[in-house]
Structures are given as structure tokens and as C-alpha cells.
Design a protein around this motif. Structure first.
Motif, PDB file in Angstrom:
ATOM      1  N   LEU A  48       0.858  -1.109   0.036  1.00  0.00           N
ATOM      2  CA  LEU A  48      -0.102   0.089  -0.054  1.00  0.00           C
ATOM      3  C   LEU A  48       0.985   1.277   0.121  1.00  0.00           C
ATOM      4  O   LEU A  48       0.582   2.302  -0.719  1.00  0.00           O
ATOM      5  CB  LEU A  48      -1.039  -0.280   1.357  1.00  0.00           C
ATOM      6  CG  LEU A  48      -2.020  -1.029   1.188  1.00  0.00           C
ATOM      7  CD1 LEU A  48      -2.835  -1.148   2.530  1.00  0.00           C
ATOM      8  CD2 LEU A  48      -2.883  -0.604   0.118  1.00  0.00           C
ATOM      9  N   PHE A  49       1.961   1.584   0.720  1.00  0.00           N
ATOM     10  CA  PHE A  49       2.616   2.252   0.507  1.00  0.00           C
ATOM     11  C   PHE A  49       3.444   2.552  -0.925  1.00  0.00           C
ATOM     12  O   PHE A  49       3.366   3.670  -1.143  1.00  0.00           O
ATOM     13  CB  PHE A  49       4.194   2.242   1.680  1.00  0.00           C
ATOM     14  CG  PHE A  49       3.835   2.379   2.992  1.00  0.00           C
ATOM     15  CD1 PHE A  49       2.685   3.192   3.554  1.00  0.00           C
ATOM     16  CD2 PHE A  49       4.638   1.613   4.195  1.00  0.00           C
ATOM     17  CE1 PHE A  49       2.155   3.097   4.874  1.00  0.00           C
ATOM     18  CE2 PHE A  49       4.345   1.796   5.509  1.00  0.00           C
ATOM     19  CZ  PHE A  49       3.311   2.553   5.875  1.00  0.00           C
ATOM     20  N   PHE A  50       3.723   1.431  -1.434  1.00  0.00           N
ATOM     21  CA  PHE A  50       4.219   1.598  -2.562  1.00  0.00           C
ATOM     22  C   PHE A  50       2.920   2.202  -3.467  1.00  0.00           C
ATOM     23  O   PHE A  50       3.526   3.137  -4.337  1.00  0.00           O
ATOM     24  CB  PHE A  50       4.724   0.119  -3.300  1.00  0.00           C
ATOM     25  CG  PHE A  50       5.505   0.212  -4.496  1.00  0.00           C
ATOM     26  CD1 PHE A  50       6.755   0.506  -4.345  1.00  0.00           C
ATOM     27  CD2 PHE A  50       4.944   0.212  -5.499  1.00  0.00           C
ATOM     28  CE1 PHE A  50       7.594   0.551  -5.281  1.00  0.00           C
ATOM     29  CE2 PHE A  50       5.574  -0.011  -6.723  1.00  0.00           C
ATOM     30  CZ  PHE A  50       7.008   0.567  -6.854  1.00  0.00           C
ATOM     31  N   MET A  51       2.036   1.889  -3.404  1.00  0.00           N
ATOM     32  CA  MET A  51       0.985   2.424  -4.346  1.00  0.00           C
ATOM     33  C   MET A  51       0.724   3.775  -3.895  1.00  0.00           C
ATOM     34  O   MET A  51       0.211   4.272  -4.666  1.00  0.00           O
ATOM     35  CB  MET A  51      -0.424   1.526  -3.822  1.00  0.00           C
ATOM     36  CG  MET A  51      -0.654   0.424  -4.782  1.00  0.00           C
ATOM     37  SD  MET A  51      -2.175  -0.356  -4.476  1.00  0.00           S
ATOM     38  CE  MET A  51      -2.145  -1.604  -3.392  1.00  0.00           C
ATOM     39  N   LEU A  52       1.017   4.095  -2.719  1.00  0.00           N
ATOM     40  CA  LEU A  52       0.697   5.713  -2.373  1.00  0.00           C
ATOM     41  C   LEU A  52       2.062   6.629  -2.908  1.00  0.00           C
ATOM     42  O   LEU A  52       1.878   7.671  -2.582  1.00  0.00           O
ATOM     43  CB  LEU A  52       0.637   5.764  -0.701  1.00  0.00           C
ATOM     44  CG  LEU A  52      -0.668   5.455  -0.240  1.00  0.00           C
ATOM     45  CD1 LEU A  52      -0.627   5.438   1.167  1.00  0.00           C
ATOM     46  CD2 LEU A  52      -1.923   6.346  -0.699  1.00  0.00           C
ATOM     47  N   GLY A  53       2.857   5.787  -3.322  1.00  0.00           N
ATOM     48  CA  GLY A  53       4.137   6.563  -3.986  1.00  0.00           C
ATOM     49  C   GLY A  53       4.975   6.940  -2.897  1.00  0.00           C
ATOM     50  O   GLY A  53       5.678   7.844  -2.836  1.00  0.00           O
ATOM     51  N   ALA A  54       5.230   5.970  -2.216  1.00  0.00           N
ATOM     52  CA  ALA A  54       5.986   6.145  -1.038  1.00  0.00           C
ATOM     53  C   ALA A  54       7.146   4.746  -1.095  1.00  0.00           C
ATOM     54  O   ALA A  54       7.090   4.186  -0.160  1.00  0.00           O
ATOM     55  CB  ALA A  54       5.368   6.386   0.393  1.00  0.00           C
ATOM     56  N   PRO A  55       7.984   4.763  -2.054  1.00  0.00           N
ATOM     57  CA  PRO A  55       8.657   3.582  -2.017  1.00  0.00           C
ATOM     58  C   PRO A  55       9.578   3.341  -1.033  1.00  0.00           C
ATOM     59  O   PRO A  55       9.994   2.340  -0.562  1.00  0.00           O
ATOM     60  CB  PRO A  55       9.309   3.699  -3.447  1.00  0.00           C
ATOM     61  CG  PRO A  55       9.187   5.083  -3.853  1.00  0.00           C
ATOM     62  CD  PRO A  55       8.064   5.783  -3.205  1.00  0.00           C
ATOM     63  N   PRO A 110      -2.908  11.078  -4.838  1.00  0.00           N
ATOM     64  CA  PRO A 110      -1.846  10.971  -4.091  1.00  0.00           C
ATOM     65  C   PRO A 110      -0.338  11.416  -4.996  1.00  0.00           C
ATOM     66  O   PRO A 110      -0.270  11.065  -6.193  1.00  0.00           O
ATOM     67  CB  PRO A 110      -1.531   9.638  -3.562  1.00  0.00           C
ATOM     68  CG  PRO A 110      -2.732   8.834  -4.053  1.00  0.00           C
ATOM     69  CD  PRO A 110      -3.323   9.682  -5.122  1.00  0.00           C
ATOM     70  N   ARG A 111       0.487  12.268  -4.293  1.00  0.00           N
ATOM     71  CA  ARG A 111       1.767  12.673  -4.959  1.00  0.00           C
ATOM     72  C   ARG A 111       2.856  11.836  -4.435  1.00  0.00           C
ATOM     73  O   ARG A 111       2.921  11.625  -3.323  1.00  0.00           O
ATOM     74  CB  ARG A 111       1.650  14.066  -4.821  1.00  0.00           C
ATOM     75  CG  ARG A 111       1.019  14.858  -5.912  1.00  0.00           C
ATOM     76  CD  ARG A 111       0.950  16.332  -5.511  1.00  0.00           C
ATOM     77  NE  ARG A 111       0.210  16.668  -4.533  1.00  0.00           N
ATOM     78  CZ  ARG A 111       0.077  17.688  -3.550  1.00  0.00           C
ATOM     79  NH1 ARG A 111       0.746  18.786  -4.325  1.00  0.00           N
ATOM     80  NH2 ARG A 111      -0.670  17.775  -2.884  1.00  0.00           N
ATOM     81  N   PRO A 112       3.511  10.991  -5.438  1.00  0.00           N
ATOM     82  CA  PRO A 112       4.746  10.385  -4.828  1.00  0.00           C
ATOM     83  C   PRO A 112       5.950  11.180  -4.300  1.00  0.00           C
ATOM     84  O   PRO A 112       6.035  12.305  -4.613  1.00  0.00           O
ATOM     85  CB  PRO A 112       5.047  10.014  -6.117  1.00  0.00           C
ATOM     86  CG  PRO A 112       4.879  10.613  -7.319  1.00  0.00           C
ATOM     87  CD  PRO A 112       3.681  11.494  -6.869  1.00  0.00           C
ATOM     88  N   VAL A 113       6.226  10.752  -3.170  1.00  0.00           N
ATOM     89  CA  VAL A 113       7.554  11.396  -2.749  1.00  0.00           C
ATOM     90  C   VAL A 113       8.433  10.379  -2.515  1.00  0.00           C
ATOM     91  O   VAL A 113       8.332   9.361  -1.661  1.00  0.00           O
ATOM     92  CB  VAL A 113       7.169  11.790  -1.063  1.00  0.00           C
ATOM     93  CG1 VAL A 113       8.361  12.402  -0.164  1.00  0.00           C
ATOM     94  CG2 VAL A 113       5.880  12.682  -0.975  1.00  0.00           C
ATOM     95  N   ASP A 114       9.737  10.511  -3.104  1.00  0.00           N
ATOM     96  CA  ASP A 114      10.800   9.522  -3.161  1.00  0.00           C
ATOM     97  C   ASP A 114      11.517   9.800  -2.013  1.00  0.00           C
ATOM     98  O   ASP A 114      11.756  10.744  -1.202  1.00  0.00           O
ATOM     99  CB  ASP A 114      11.304   9.752  -4.635  1.00  0.00           C
ATOM    100  CG  ASP A 114      12.028  11.103  -4.733  1.00  0.00           C
ATOM    101  OD1 ASP A 114      11.790  11.861  -3.819  1.00  0.00           O
ATOM    102  OD2 ASP A 114      12.769  11.327  -5.964  1.00  0.00           O
TER     103      ASP A 114
END
Lengths: 170, 600, 107
Positions: free
Chosen positions: A42-49, A121-125
Motif C-alpha cells: 500500500l505504501f508503494f501504491m501511495l507513492g512512498a517507495p 496521491p503525489r509520490p514522494v521519493d
């Protein structure tokens, strides 16, 4: 993609439910790992790899290994399973379950009443997280490191006393 | 003269202090010397002061100095000497001296001999303060002082629980009257701003609105002290004390304090005619009821006790009708003959080894002729047979009462009481001294016992001749004529009673026995059931209340605070059970509550 | 990492999932007597909270959410290290993992 989110969420909750209700510690631990992996997804899907990676490496990896060690060390076997079954008698369920359900209902109501719109959601790398950690949150990181240090010292101290006691009291 | 006046109450007071503080070292002879000597000196001093007063003729006051001054009330008590005080001090020190003298022999060998004389001297001092006070507050001091001494002396043989009970009863019942008197004093301060008796009495003529209440309260106070209806129940029980005490305190002096109080403040009472009528009615009822009770008693001292109540009833009747000087006259003669009767009874009781029941007496005329003579004289004076002192005073009461108030119910009660008085006097003398001898007496003829009796016998016969320097202290009220028939009735009543007594004694054996066993006699013997009535009406409810309040209802309030604290503590202790999960549950519940409150 | 990989989902559903995870963990903590299970339930609760942070961070597009996640991770690691040491200790001492038996805290 929304479907994927819901499926993952349901898997996570189902596995969590098995953790809570399970009688065998090792099985429960495996279910917990499933939950953690689902959350990582889910984190990955939210753009928080970065968070997803940490979840897998530290949670599902390091912390769970620690727990496996402990469970193996205490090695209670089938007697423990029977014991768990005994402890999980039906009457005990109602109060805590009701409390948790009420809490869930309250928060859900609040969340839904807040009128959450469908936000992209906006990804944050990872690098962004790293800059934030070592920028404005430097103090928190230092505090966290002190916490870890304290935990390390504490764990060491406890296990040392245990060794001493073990000798005198086999 | 002033110093002598102060010395009269001071001497017995000093004697009392000496006896009570150093009585053990004085020994029996020393105690008797101090106790009798101080009263003897006081009596001599009194005689001198009275002589001076009769010669000079003017009342005078000795101020003792300022007692206190607070909130506009300044009390400067003093000793006031006038005609009434002369009669009272004369009776107190004279009869007191004789009874002290008698006591010295009567109490010989008793435990607490010096204590006895200490109390007795203290009583004389307090009584003298009472009658000499020119201030109601000082009077009240004496009033309470005699009450205290009465309590101490009734309970003199304190090892017997019944005596202690009788003492407490006397103290508590008279207290009812004392409270009324105290309230009367407060009212006096409120109305007149002073407690000085003469000032109050002078201003009483101005007819203030509260005078009726004031007089009523004073009456209640007097009724309590003088054992009149409805507070008479303590006096028969007060006979638990030594017999000389009964003679001095509960017959001759203290119980007449109520009569003195009303006589002293008679101007106030004259301003309240309804209260005057009430005084007369109380007196009439009391004298008749008590006379009937005296008729059926079996205890010699209780006969005399009821007779005392009855005779004080005569005094109250006289006061109520306005025949004040007759009341004071009877007070004096009664002091003589009742003291004589009590002391003679004491001698009989002593000779019979403390036997008081007249059913176990009889035929004592032969071994104890002197006692018979004393009893005969005393009984004749009590029954008001002619030529005795009691005849003149009672005649004065009945005649003046009729002349002043006419044939009221109270007057007829007093007339009937005269008959009953003669009847019970005859019964008492006949029963004790004639008939079959039941016991063998061991006559006690010590001179200290005999001489006071002889003196009192003379006084009982000739006491009416003693001049009473009352002068014009009591304003003469206009009096109507007295019909000849009334006079004859008054004269005939004692003879009739005596004849009835002799008749029953001689011929009415069966009637007498049946009468003594009847329910009416039993009722009278119990003092008309007043004690039972008070037991049910006042004492039991009060004890019930006290029982109900054993754990103090008011304390319940404070106890509730601690109890709730304890309950909360117990509840919180139960919460702190050491179970982590339990704590977590409470945290969760708290979170639920917080969210519910915040999220609304 | 393309935009396509992401999805438009109601934030509320995400938050409800976080709450649900938290509540399941809470129920576990309250129900279980075995300390190992309690610790696992605790991890579930932490994950619920962490997910809410990460979700919020993603919605706002800043790194704060993930920073909080890292801190929670640290907390979890420290907690589990001490807790497991205590559990081992407890077991050696009492031969039991029953938390309810440990009511000496009361006194």
C-alpha cells in the motif's frame, strides 16, 4: 488500480484478524508478516517507495526475525497452543471487541463526515525523505538515535541480569 | 453593721471551705466544731443584725462591689437586709444551727463526716446568699448553690446507686424550674436593663407588657425549687439523703426558696392577676394531692416529704391569694415543726436501726416517750391544732385567703387539705407509737439529739409568738369580711380530721385494711402517678430519641464525606489491579470518550 | 514510477483502513493474555498509525509523513528490543507468558 488498493487492504485486515485470533504463535507471526507486506504494498501504491522498502526490510525483516528468535527460545509447543485456546474463551471477547468497534465507528464517522474527496496521491521519493530527515527533522533523528541507544543498553542490561540469575537459579 | 451582714453568709462559707479542703485532718470532733461553730457564729451575728434592724427599723444594703459590666448591664451585687430577709435569715441560721447540732450526733461514725458538714455549711452559705441578695443574679447564684448542695447531700451515701439516682432526679427536675428562672432573668435584663431587685420591683408598677410572662417564668422557677405541681416528683425521692438533710434542706429551708422568691418579687406578681390566680391554684392542687399521698405512704420519711409538699402548697396558696405575710408566717412555723418532725423521725429511725417502714413500727410510746412528745407536738402543729404555731399560721392562710379571694376552688381544696392533714398526722403518730410493739427499739438519747428537739418543740408550740419584723413590706390588700361559718369550718377541720383518725384507728380496722389495699390508695401512694406519667411522656421518648441518635445523626453528614472518600478509594483501588490489559482498556475508553467529545 | 501507477482513491477510505488496522490491533492488545501476542497486536497498531502518516504525506505531497514513519519504525524497533528482552526475562522468572499473572504492579 483502486481495486488493487481495496484487495490489499482487505488482505492486510484479514491477516491482522488472524494475528489477533490465532492460537499458534508462529502462525500468528506469519500472518503478521503478511499484514506488513500488504502495508508495504500500500505504501508503494501511495507513492512512498522508501517507506515500503523500510517496512519490508526493518519490520518484516529485522523485527520479525527478532520475534521468531524469541518464540523459538521460549519454545512452548503444543501445550502453549492449548493454553492459548483456553485463554481465548468466548466471554473475554465482548468487551474489548466492543471498545475497538466503537473506536473504529467513531473515527470512521469523523473521517467520512470530514468529506474526504478523491485526491490524487503525489509520490514522494527517498531522496526527498532523506533531505527532510537530515534537514528540519535533524533533532528528531538525533532523539530517535538516543532512543535506539537506550533500547540497546536496556536490552543488553536485561539479558545480562538474566544470565546472572540463570546461574544461581537454574 | 455592714461587716456583720457580710459575715453572716461568709462564716458558713469559710467553714465549708475549711471542711472540704482540710476535713480529713480535722477529724470528727474538729469537723463538728467547725461545722456547728461557723453556723453558731452566723446565728449569733444574725441575731445581732436582726436586733439592730428592729431597733433601727430601716432596710439597708451593703454593696459588695462591681461584679461585671458588659453590654450596658452593670451588676453590682450587694446584700440587702429588710424584714423578709430578717425572717428568712433567722429561720435559716436558727433552724440550721439546731440541725447542725443534731447532725453532729446523728452522723457520728459515718464515713465522710467532714464532707457532710462541708456540704451542709456550703448549703447554709448559699441559702443565706439567696435570701440576702439584692440582685437577681446573686440570688440566682445562691439558688443554684442550694441546688448543688441538695444534689450533693441527697447523694451523700453515694455507694448506693438508688441514692445517686434520687440525687440526679432532684437536680434534673429542679433544673426545669431553674431554666425558667434564668429565662426570667434574661427578660428582666431586656425589659428593665437591670437585675437589681428593688429597681425592678419599683418599675414593675409601671406595668410593662411582659410582666405576665415574667411572673409566669418566676412561678415556674419557684415551682421547681419548692416541689410544687407539676415539678413535685423529686422531693419524695430526695429522702434518700440523711435525715437531718431532709429536715434542713428538703423541709425547712431550701424548698421554701420558691416561696421566698415570689414573696420577694410580689409586686411583679400583683401586676399579673392571672398568674396570681395560677399560683393559688397550683398551691391548692398541690397541697391537696400531696396530702392525699401522705395519707397512704408507708415510709415514715416519705409521709413527711409529701407533707412538706402539701405545706408548701399552703404557702403558695397564700401567696396566690395575696396573703403574703401569712405565707411567710407559715414558712417560719413550718420550718420549726417540720424540722422537729424530721429530726424526731430521725431519732426513731436511728433507734430502730434504720428502719423507716411504719408497718414495722408501733408501740413505741412506752420505750420512747420523748420521741412521742416531739411527734405529738410536731403533728399537732402540722395538723394546726389550736395553741400550736401551725394553728396560727394556717388559720391566717385560710382566713386571709377567704377574705382576699373568696371561696375559690383552691380555697376549698385548702380547707379539705386541712382535714386530710390532720388525718394523716393522726395516722402517723398512732401508727408509730401505739398499737402492738413490732420491734424492740434501742433508744438513742444523746444530748446533742435531744436538745435540738426540745428547742424545736418549744418553737413549734410558741413559734407564733416570735415577732416578725415585716413591717409594711407587704402592701396590705383590702380584705372583705369573713363569715362566721367559714371561721367555724376552718377551726373544725383539724378536729374533724383528728377524730376521723382516731375513729379509724380504734374501730375501723377492716375498713382500713381494705382501703390500704385498694387501687386508689396504691395510686395515691405512687404520688398520683406523676412519675409514671413523666416516665411515659418525657423520659421514654427522650431515651428513645437518644437511642436513635446514638450514632449522632449530625455526624452522619461528616461521616458521609469520609464514607464517600473511602468508597471512591475502594473503587479506584479496584481499578488499580495491576493488569496491563485492564489499563489499556481504560486508555481506549478514554480515547473513545475524548473523540466523542472533540469530534462532535 | 509513473503517474499511472498511482491511483485516485478517496482519502477517507485510506484513513478508515488505518483506523481499522489500529482497532484490530487494539482489540488484540485487550484480548490476548499472552505477551507475545500482545506485542504483535501492538505492531499492528503502530502500522495503522504509520499508514495514516504516510497517507497524509502522500496526499499533501511532502516528505513529513514518511519522516514520521521512519520515527515510528525507530520506536517500534526500540520497543520490540526492550520488550522481547523483558519477555525472555519474564518467562525465565515465571515460566509463563501470562500478562495477567503480572499484577505486582498494583502494589
Amino acid at each position: 488500480m483502486q481495486a488493487l488498493f481495496y484487495i490489499t487492504a482487505i488482505i492486510a485486515l484479514a491477516a491482522a484478524a488472524r494475528v489477533v485470533t490465532g492460537v499458534n504463535a508462529v502462525h500468528a507471526l506469519l500472518h503478521l508478516i503478511v499484514t506488513l507486506l500488504a502495508v508495504a504494498l500500500l505504501f508503494f501504491m501511495l507513492g512512498a517507495p522508501f517507506a515500503a522498502a523500510l517496512e519490508i526490510i526493518i519490520y518484516a525483516g529485522a523485527i520479525m526475525v527478532l520475534m521468531v528468535f524469541v518464540i523459538m527460545m521460549l519454545n512452548q509447543g503444543d501445550a502453549a497452543v492449548e493454553n492459548e485456546r483456553l485463554w481465548l474463551s468466548g466471554r473475554l471477547w465482548w468487551g474489548p471487541a466492543a471498545l475497538a468497534a466503537i473506536l473504529l465507528a467513531e473515527t470512521s464517522y469523523l473521517v467520512l463526515a470530514g468529506g474526504g474527496s478523491g485526491v490524487e496521491p503525489r509520490p514522494v521519493d527517498g531522496p526527498a525523505v532523506g533531505r527532510a530527515l537530515y534537514g528540519p527533522y535533524l533533532l528528531a533523528v538525533e532523539l530517535a538515535s538516543i532512543l535506539l541507544m537506550a533500547a540497546l543498553v536496556g536490552a543488553f542490561h536485561l539479558s545480562r541480569k538474566l544470565r546472572g540469575r540463570g546461574r544461581t537459579q537454574p | 453593721m455592714a461587716g456583720a451582714l457580710i459575715g453572716i453568709p461568709l462564716l458558713p462559707l469559710l467553714g465549708s471551705a475549711l471542711l472540704l479542703l482540710a476535713g480529713k485532718r480535722l477529724g470528727e470532733r474538729g469537723s463538728a466544731a467547725v461545722g456547728v461553730g461557723s453556723v453558731l457564729l452566723a446565728a449569733l451575728l444574725t441575731a445581732w443584725v436582726i436586733a439592730g434592724f428592729v431597733a433601727g427599723g430601716e432596710p439597708y444594703t451593703v454593696t459588695l462591689g462591681q461584679w461585671f459590666s458588659v453590654a450596658g448591664l452593670t451588676v453590682t451585687p450587694g446584700l440587702h437586709f429588710d424584714g423578709l430577709a430578717a425572717v428568712m435569715t433567722g429561720v435559716i441560721t436558727g433552724v440550721g444551727l439546731l440541725i447542725h447540732w443534731y447532725s453532729a450526733a446523728y452522723m457520728a461514725g459515718e464515713e465522710g463526716y467532714s464532707r457532710y458538714f462541708g456540704y451542709l455549711n456550703l448549703f447554709v452559705a448559699a441559702m443565706l446568699v439567696l435570701v440576702l441578695a439584692d440582685n437577681f443574679l446573686l440570688l440566682y447564684l445562691g439558688w443554684e448553690g442550694v441546688g448543688l448542695c441538695s444534689y450533693l447531700l441527697i447523694g451523700f451515701w453515694y455507694r448506693e446507686p438508688a441514692n445517686g439516682y434520687a440525687a440526679r432526679k432532684a437536680f434534673v427536675v429542679t433544673r426545669v424550674g431553674d431554666v425558667a428562672l434564668a429565662v426570667a432573668l434574661f427578660m428582666l435584663v431586656g425589659q428593665f436593663g437591670t437585675l437589681h431587685i428593688e429597681t425592678v420591683v419599683d418599675r414593675a408598677w409601671q406595668q410593662t407588657p411582659g410582666t405576665h410572662w415574667l411572673a409566669l417564668l418566676l412561678l415556674i422557677g419557684a415551682v421547681g425549687k419548692s416541689a410544687q405541681l407539676p415539678l413535685q416528683t423529686w422531693l419524695p425521692d430526695a429522702m434518700a439523703g440523711p435525715t437531718p438533710v431532709s429536715a434542713l434542706i428538703h423541709a425547712a429551708t431550701m424548698v421554701t426558696a420558691g416561696v421566698y422568691l415570689i414573696a420577694r418579687s410580689h409586686e411583679l406578681f400583683l401586676m399579673a392577676p392571672p398568674v396570681m390566680d395560677l399560683v393559688a391554684l397550683v398551691g391548692g392542687l398541690t397541697l391537696f394531692l400531696a396530702a392525699c399521698s401522705a395519707l397512704v405512704q408507708t415510709d415514715l420519711k416519705r409521709i413527711l416529704a409529701y407533707s412538706t409538699i402539701s405545706q408548701i402548697g399552703y404557702m403558695f396558696f397564700a401567696l396566690g391569694t395575696g396573703a403574703f405575710s401569712a405565707a411567710v408566717f407559715h414558712l417560719m412555723t413550718h420550718a420549726f415543726f417540720k424540722a422537729l418532725l424530721f429530726l424526731a423521725a430521725g431519732q426513731v429511725i436511728l433507734s430502730l436501726h434504720h428502719e423507716q417502714d411504719i408497718r414495722r413500727m408501733g408501740g413505741l410510746a412506752r420505750p420512747m416517750p420523748f420521741s412521742l412528745a416531739c411527734f405529738a407536738i410536731g403533728g399537732a402543729a402540722l395538723a394546726a391544732l389550736p395553741l400550736t404555731a401551725g394553728f396560727y399560721s394556717k388559720d391566717a392562710i385560710l382566713m386571709n385567703g377567704y377574705a382576699l379571694a373568696g371561696g375559690t376552688p383552691a380555697w376549698f381544696l385548702a380547707l379539705a387539705g386541712a382535714l386530710v392533714t390532720a388525718l394523716y398526722s393522726a395516722r402517723m403518730v398512732l401508727r408509730v407509737f401505739f398499737g402492738e410493739a413490732v420491734t424492740r427499739p434501742d433508744p438513742d438519747r444523746r444530748p446533742a439529739l435531744v436538745v435540738p428537739l426540745a428547742v424545736l418543740s418549744v418553737l413549734s408550740l410558741a413559734g407564733a409568738l416570735i415577732p416578725r419584723p415585716l413591717g409594711d413590706f407587704f402592701a396590705d390588700l383590702g380584705r372583705g369580711g369573713v363569715p362566721e361559718t367559714v371561721h367555724i369550718a376552718v377551726l373544725a377541720m383539724p378536729w374533724l380530721g383528728l377524730a376521723m383518725g382516731l375513729g379509724f384507728w380504734r374501730y375501723g380496722g377492716a375498713v382500713r385494711d381494705r382501703w390500704q389495699d385498694s387501687a386508689l390508695a396504691a395510686w395515691w401512694r405512687r404520688g398520683w402517678g406523676f412519675d409514671t406519667a413523666y416516665q411515659w411522656l418525657l423520659i421514654r421518648p427522650f431515651i428513645g430519641l437518644a437511642r436513635a441518635n446514638r450514632d449522632d445523626i449530625a455526624d452522619g453528614l461528616t461521616a458521609a464525606v469520609t464514607a464517600s472518600g473511602r468508597a471512591a478509594n475502594a473503587g479506584l483501588s479496584a481499578l488499580q489491579n495491576g493488569r496491563i490489559r485492564w489499563y489499556a482498556a481504560f486508555i481506549a475508553a478514554g480515547a473513545i470518550l475524548t473523540i466523542a467529545l472533540v469530534g462532535r | 514510477m509513473t503517474d499511472q501507477a498511482l491511483m485516485a482513491l478517496p482519502v477517507s477510505h485510506g484513513l478508515i483502513f488505518a483506523a481499522a488496522l489500529f482497532c484490530v490491533g487494539l482489540a488484540g492488545v485487550l484480548i490476548r493474555r499472552n505477551v507475545i501476542f500482545m506485542l504483535m497486536s501492538l505492531e499492528l497498531m503502530l502500522n495503522g498509525a504509520a499508514f495514516a502518516f504516510v497517507l497524509a504525506g502522500a496526499v499533501h505531497g511532502n516528505a513529513d509523513g514518511q519522516v514520521m514513519f521512519v520515527l515510528i519504525l525507530t520506536l517500534a524497533a526500540a520497543e520490540i528490543a526492550v520488550a522481547l528482552a523483558l519477555v525472555v526475562h519474564l518467562f525465565h522468572w515465571r515460566r509463563s507468558l501470562d500478562m495477567d499473572a503480572l499484577d505486582e504492579v498494583r502494589d
